[in-house]
Design a protein around this motif. Structure first.
Motif, PDB file in Angstrom:
ATOM      1  N   GLN A   1     -24.198 -36.209  47.564  1.00 18.26           N
ATOM      2  CA  GLN A   1     -22.743 -36.095  47.610  1.00 18.26           C
ATOM      3  C   GLN A   1     -22.078 -37.477  47.550  1.00 18.26           C
ATOM      4  O   GLN A   1     -21.085 -37.667  46.830  1.00 18.26           O
ATOM      5  CB  GLN A   1     -22.300 -35.369  48.890  1.00 18.26           C
ATOM      6  CG  GLN A   1     -22.728 -33.915  48.977  1.00 18.26           C
ATOM      7  CD  GLN A   1     -22.039 -33.028  47.954  1.00 18.26           C
ATOM      8  OE1 GLN A   1     -21.077 -33.420  47.304  1.00 18.26           O
ATOM      9  NE2 GLN A   1     -22.542 -31.808  47.814  1.00 18.26           N
ATOM     10  N   MET A   2     -22.634 -38.446  48.282  1.00 10.73           N
ATOM     11  CA  MET A   2     -22.025 -39.778  48.260  1.00 10.73           C
ATOM     12  C   MET A   2     -22.196 -40.447  46.901  1.00 10.73           C
ATOM     13  O   MET A   2     -21.277 -41.122  46.413  1.00 10.73           O
ATOM     14  CB  MET A   2     -22.611 -40.654  49.365  1.00 10.73           C
ATOM     15  CG  MET A   2     -21.953 -42.033  49.456  1.00 10.73           C
ATOM     16  SD  MET A   2     -20.164 -41.973  49.780  1.00 10.73           S
ATOM     17  CE  MET A   2     -20.164 -41.801  51.571  1.00 10.73           C
ATOM     18  N   ARG A   3     -23.339 -40.264  46.270  1.00 12.04           N
ATOM     19  CA  ARG A   3     -23.520 -40.827  44.921  1.00 12.04           C
ATOM     20  C   ARG A   3     -22.472 -40.252  43.968  1.00 12.04           C
ATOM     21  O   ARG A   3     -21.893 -40.978  43.150  1.00 12.04           O
ATOM     22  CB  ARG A   3     -24.925 -40.531  44.410  1.00 12.04           C
ATOM     23  CG  ARG A   3     -26.031 -41.295  45.135  1.00 12.04           C
ATOM     24  CD  ARG A   3     -27.407 -40.852  44.680  1.00 12.04           C
ATOM     25  NE  ARG A   3     -28.463 -41.459  45.471  1.00 12.04           N
ATOM     26  CZ  ARG A   3     -29.551 -40.829  45.873  1.00 12.04           C
ATOM     27  NH1 ARG A   3     -29.731 -39.547  45.543  1.00 12.04           N
ATOM     28  NH2 ARG A   3     -30.472 -41.444  46.577  1.00 12.04           N
ATOM     29  N   ARG A   4     -22.249 -38.958  44.079  1.00 11.80           N
ATOM     30  CA  ARG A   4     -21.238 -38.311  43.223  1.00 11.80           C
ATOM     31  C   ARG A   4     -19.848 -38.877  43.501  1.00 11.80           C
ATOM     32  O   ARG A   4     -19.113 -39.234  42.569  1.00 11.80           O
ATOM     33  CB  ARG A   4     -21.237 -36.797  43.485  1.00 11.80           C
ATOM     34  CG  ARG A   4     -20.103 -36.039  42.802  1.00 11.80           C
ATOM     35  CD  ARG A   4     -20.079 -34.579  43.193  1.00 11.80           C
ATOM     36  NE  ARG A   4     -19.732 -34.372  44.588  1.00 11.80           N
ATOM     37  CZ  ARG A   4     -18.469 -34.272  45.035  1.00 11.80           C
ATOM     38  NH1 ARG A   4     -17.468 -34.368  44.185  1.00 11.80           N
ATOM     39  NH2 ARG A   4     -18.235 -34.056  46.314  1.00 11.80           N
TER      40      ARG A   4
ATOM     41  N   THR B   1      -9.945 -40.543  43.385  1.00 13.70           N
ATOM     42  CA  THR B   1     -11.202 -40.059  43.940  1.00 13.70           C
ATOM     43  C   THR B   1     -11.353 -38.603  43.532  1.00 13.70           C
ATOM     44  O   THR B   1     -10.392 -37.979  43.072  1.00 13.70           O
ATOM     45  CB  THR B   1     -11.218 -40.137  45.479  1.00 13.70           C
ATOM     46  OG1 THR B   1     -10.221 -39.234  46.003  1.00 13.70           O
ATOM     47  CG2 THR B   1     -10.929 -41.555  45.974  1.00 13.70           C
ATOM     48  N   PRO B   2     -12.540 -38.026  43.710  1.00 17.12           N
ATOM     49  CA  PRO B   2     -12.644 -36.583  43.496  1.00 17.12           C
ATOM     50  C   PRO B   2     -11.805 -35.837  44.526  1.00 17.12           C
ATOM     51  O   PRO B   2     -11.455 -36.399  45.578  1.00 17.12           O
ATOM     52  CB  PRO B   2     -14.140 -36.300  43.674  1.00 17.12           C
ATOM     53  CG  PRO B   2     -14.694 -37.473  44.386  1.00 17.12           C
ATOM     54  CD  PRO B   2     -13.833 -38.634  44.062  1.00 17.12           C
TER      55      PRO B   2
ATOM     56  N   THR C   1     -15.057 -42.222  41.874  1.00 17.40           N
ATOM     57  CA  THR C   1     -13.962 -43.012  42.456  1.00 17.40           C
ATOM     58  C   THR C   1     -13.664 -44.195  41.546  1.00 17.40           C
ATOM     59  O   THR C   1     -14.575 -44.812  40.997  1.00 17.40           O
ATOM     60  CB  THR C   1     -14.346 -43.502  43.861  1.00 17.40           C
ATOM     61  OG1 THR C   1     -14.490 -42.374  44.730  1.00 17.40           O
ATOM     62  CG2 THR C   1     -13.296 -44.436  44.433  1.00 17.40           C
ATOM     63  N   ALA C   2     -12.403 -44.499  41.383  1.00 15.58           N
ATOM     64  CA  ALA C   2     -12.000 -45.624  40.530  1.00 15.58           C
ATOM     65  C   ALA C   2     -10.832 -46.362  41.171  1.00 15.58           C
ATOM     66  O   ALA C   2      -9.877 -45.732  41.640  1.00 15.58           O
ATOM     67  CB  ALA C   2     -11.610 -45.137  39.135  1.00 15.58           C
TER      68      ALA C   2
END
Length: 661
Positions: free
Chosen positions: A408-411, A365-366, A416-417
């Motif tokens: 922010q959630m779209r980013r 995740t970021p 996230t993978a």
């Protein structure tokens, strides 16, 4: 305050409680089942103790074992988290008798809210608005139908002991009522051992809005604003946000005061959530909400409340359980910004949200910051077990307002993978990209209404996705200093052409690759494309494909590829003739799965005699059927999977003992 607590739970909530306890200098005792010996909460806690088998009834639901470990380790209190025994009045009572503090409400409060019909009666007497309905003792079918006719259709039939959508039926016409009642009661009896139901008016455009309350043992109670949990699938929450979009201030105050009134009516102490159903057909106003039920515990979605208030709800729980007063009065509780939470699950939306199990080959995740918080019970390399809820993590974001939080959630979702098993990641991304959701036009029917937009539809991988897989195979990371270690096909004189084969939901895709001076020429589905790697940093690729830039994350696990590109997730299998299961070139009689899938047909049994090339089973994967054949003549020594079973990559299916010469 306590010096040591036991956490009677697992997964992300156990990890969450440990974090707060550690900040407060409180030692933690974890418990674990045989399936959780390597779990993250076990690694994080100061102590960890085995309490039984993998099944919850043999471990996390064994009240006696939990109390015995608490007494043996000197834990002064038990935090139940949510689920398992968190709303079990008998467990709370047993803790009291054993001299261990139960970090939650008293058993009387749990019982008062445990049955929906009794709870509605209590709330109505306390002056809390309730949905028009019938929750009487007379359960005669004709009486129930007469009440439904009086209320007016559509109506909901709900098991009084229900939860999670079980024992619930929507009835739109009078002639459908009796058959729906019989089905609902049968399901309620099987699930809860209680066939008692209530009937209530069904709201056409309902929103599920809940209010977080806290009460102490000194008679004080406050509300910490509301959460909108309207986005649900089969009555299970998918997205939560705080505050509720479009909520007028007078309605917020009215709902909060009603929630406090509800808590005080049952002498509540600790953290709780009052769930309201809201009729949004004419917009939100202070007369449009009705009591639905109370959850006498901390909620899964509590982080969004923490982000808009800046408060630690677990810390509040610990303080109140230790006998302290509420840390803040009502007018001291801040409301700042907007927060979203999504539940990242190991499940396949394209197959009816079928739960997935297996190892997390990759999980990234970021980085966490003021805008992003990650609550997770697993890390990369951990297993998602068949024994428990398949939630991988909760992704939570905050910003100054709802549009900012949406961005922010779209980013976060794009960065996230997860690889190793399928997830609902792309499904979540589609929700946040949807225009109706961005406008705040939400209700409990949102997901079913926009299902075609939200659930990824099976289809072939795009040419640039296949190009990414090819380039991952052929272009090195170049972290090696020795060019002779590179395998990028560079030649001194002549061009080289080769063919790579991948399997996607369309089937086998042959890509003819020609090496050129500045990249590659790819022949995909009869069309030529130019591709080269502009930059590669590990799994992160930037390629130039037919003159435009494509950025993606490419995760490889053996022959399996998971590719994340612009919010989409693609699964590919690198087909290698001679290395596939059922094509064993070494003479081994071991048949393993070439890719995750479903064993749709099994044609042999243990003890059967088979010939080389004889079909053994049919594996359904990537929307295709793959027939696996015997690599040699012999006797079936072992059949390790059952027809209809979901199987993971590399799992043993059949073992054949070769005939003696």
């Amino acid at each position: 305050m306590f010096d040591k607590i036991l956490i009677a739970n697992r997964g992300e909530i156990a990890c969450r409680i440990i974090e707060t306890a550690r900040r407060s200098g409180i030692a933690t005792v974890a418990v674990y089942s045989e399936a959780d010996s390597a779990a993250r909460h076990v690694r994080l806690a100061d102590e960890a103790h085995l309490i039984g088998g993998a099944a919850a009834r043999e471990s996390y639901l064994c009240a006696e074992k939990l109390i015995e470990v608490a007494q043996r380790t000197g834990a002064q209190a038990i935090h139940p988290g949510y689920g398992f025994l968190s709303e079990n009045a008998e467990f709370a009572e047993a803790c009291e008798k054993a001299g261990v503090v139960f970090i939650g409400p008293g058993p009387e409060s749990i019982r008062a809210m445990g049955l929906k019909d009794r709870a509605k009666e209590l709330m109505a007497r306390a002056g809390v608005p309730v949905v028009p309905g019938y929750q009487g003792a007379d359960q005669t079918p004709n009486v129930l139908k007469a009440e439904a006719d009086r209320i007016g259709y559509p109506v909901l039939i709900k098991a009084v002991a229900g939860g999670g959508g079980k024992g619930m039926r929507l009835v739109e016409k009078a002639e459908e009522f009796l058959s729906a009642l019989e089905s609902c009661q049968r399901e309620a009896e099987a699930a809860f051992g209680n066939a008692h139901v209530l009937v209530e008016k069904f709201l056409a455009k309902p929103r599920h809005i809940e209010v977080q309350v806290f009460a102490d043992s000194h008679g004080e109670a406050v509300y910490l604003y509301e959460r909108d949990c309207s986005l649900q699938r089969r009555h299970q929450k998918v997205v939560e946000e705080a505050p509720a979009p479009g909520m007028p201030e007078d309605m917020r105050r009215a709902m909060g005061q009603a929630a406090v009134k509800a808590a005080k009516a049952i002498g509540y102490c600790g953290a709780g959530t009052i769930e309201f159903i809201v009729d949004s057909s004419k917009g939100l106003h202070k007369d449009s909400f009705y009591f639905m039920e109370m959850n006498t515990r901390l909620q899964v979605e509590h982080p969004v409340t923490e982000l808009i208030t800046g408060l630690d709800l677990v810390d509040w729980q610990l303080r109140i359980a230790a006998g302290e007063r509420l840390p803040l009065t009502q007018d001291q509780i801040p409301l700042d910004g907007h927060a979203f939470e999504v539940r990242l699950y190991a499940e396949d939306p394209t197959s009816g949200f079928l739960p997935q199990t297996g190892r997390l080959h990759h999980f990234s995740t970021p980085p966490q910051d003021q805008h992003f918080r990650l609550d997770s019970g697993v890390e990369e390399g951990d297993e998602v077990s068949i024994h428990y809820d398949p939630m991988i993590a909760k992704l939570i974001v905050w910003d100054r307002d709802r549009p900012g939080a949406l961005r922010q959630m779209r980013r976060v979702l794009r960065e996230t993978a997860v690889a190793g098993l399928k997830t609902n990641l792309e499904f979540l991304g589609r929700i946040f990209d949807h225009d109706a959701f961005a406008k705040g036009d939400v209700d409990t029917g949102f997901i079913s209404r926009f299902e075609q937009d939200l659930i990824p539809q099976p289809g072939p991988a795009w040419p640039e996705i296949l190009a990414l897989a090819v380039l991952n195979e052929l272009v090195p990371d170049r972290s090696s200093a020795d060019v002779w270690d590179w395998t990028d096909g560079w030649r001194m004189n002549m061009a080289l052409t080769s063919t790579l084969t991948f399997v996607d939901q369309q089937g086998k895709r042959d890509i003819e690759v020609t090496y050129e001076e500045n990249g590659f020429r790819l022949l995909i589905d009869g069309r030529e494309h130019e591709a080269c790697v502009a930059e590669r940093r590990g799994e992160d690729f930037t390629i130039l494909f037919d003159g435009h830039k494509v950025q993606a994350k490419v995760i490889r696990d053996g022959q399996e590829y998971t590719i994340f590109q612009d919010g989409r997730v693609f699964y590919l299998h690198h087909y290698l003739p001679g290395a596939e299961a059922g094509e064993d070139m070494t003479g081994s009689g071991v048949i393993i799965t070439p890719m995750p899938g479903r064993l749709s047909r099994l044609m042999v049994a243990e003890g059967d005699r088979v010939e080389a090339g004889q079909p053994l089973l049919v594996l359904e994967a990537m929307k295709m059927e793959h027939t696996l054949k015997a690599p040699l003549a012999g006797t079936v020594e072992q059949v390790a999977a059952q027809e209809g079973e979901q199987v993971t990559d590399g799992q043993l299916l059949v073992k054949i003992t070769e005939d003696e010469a």
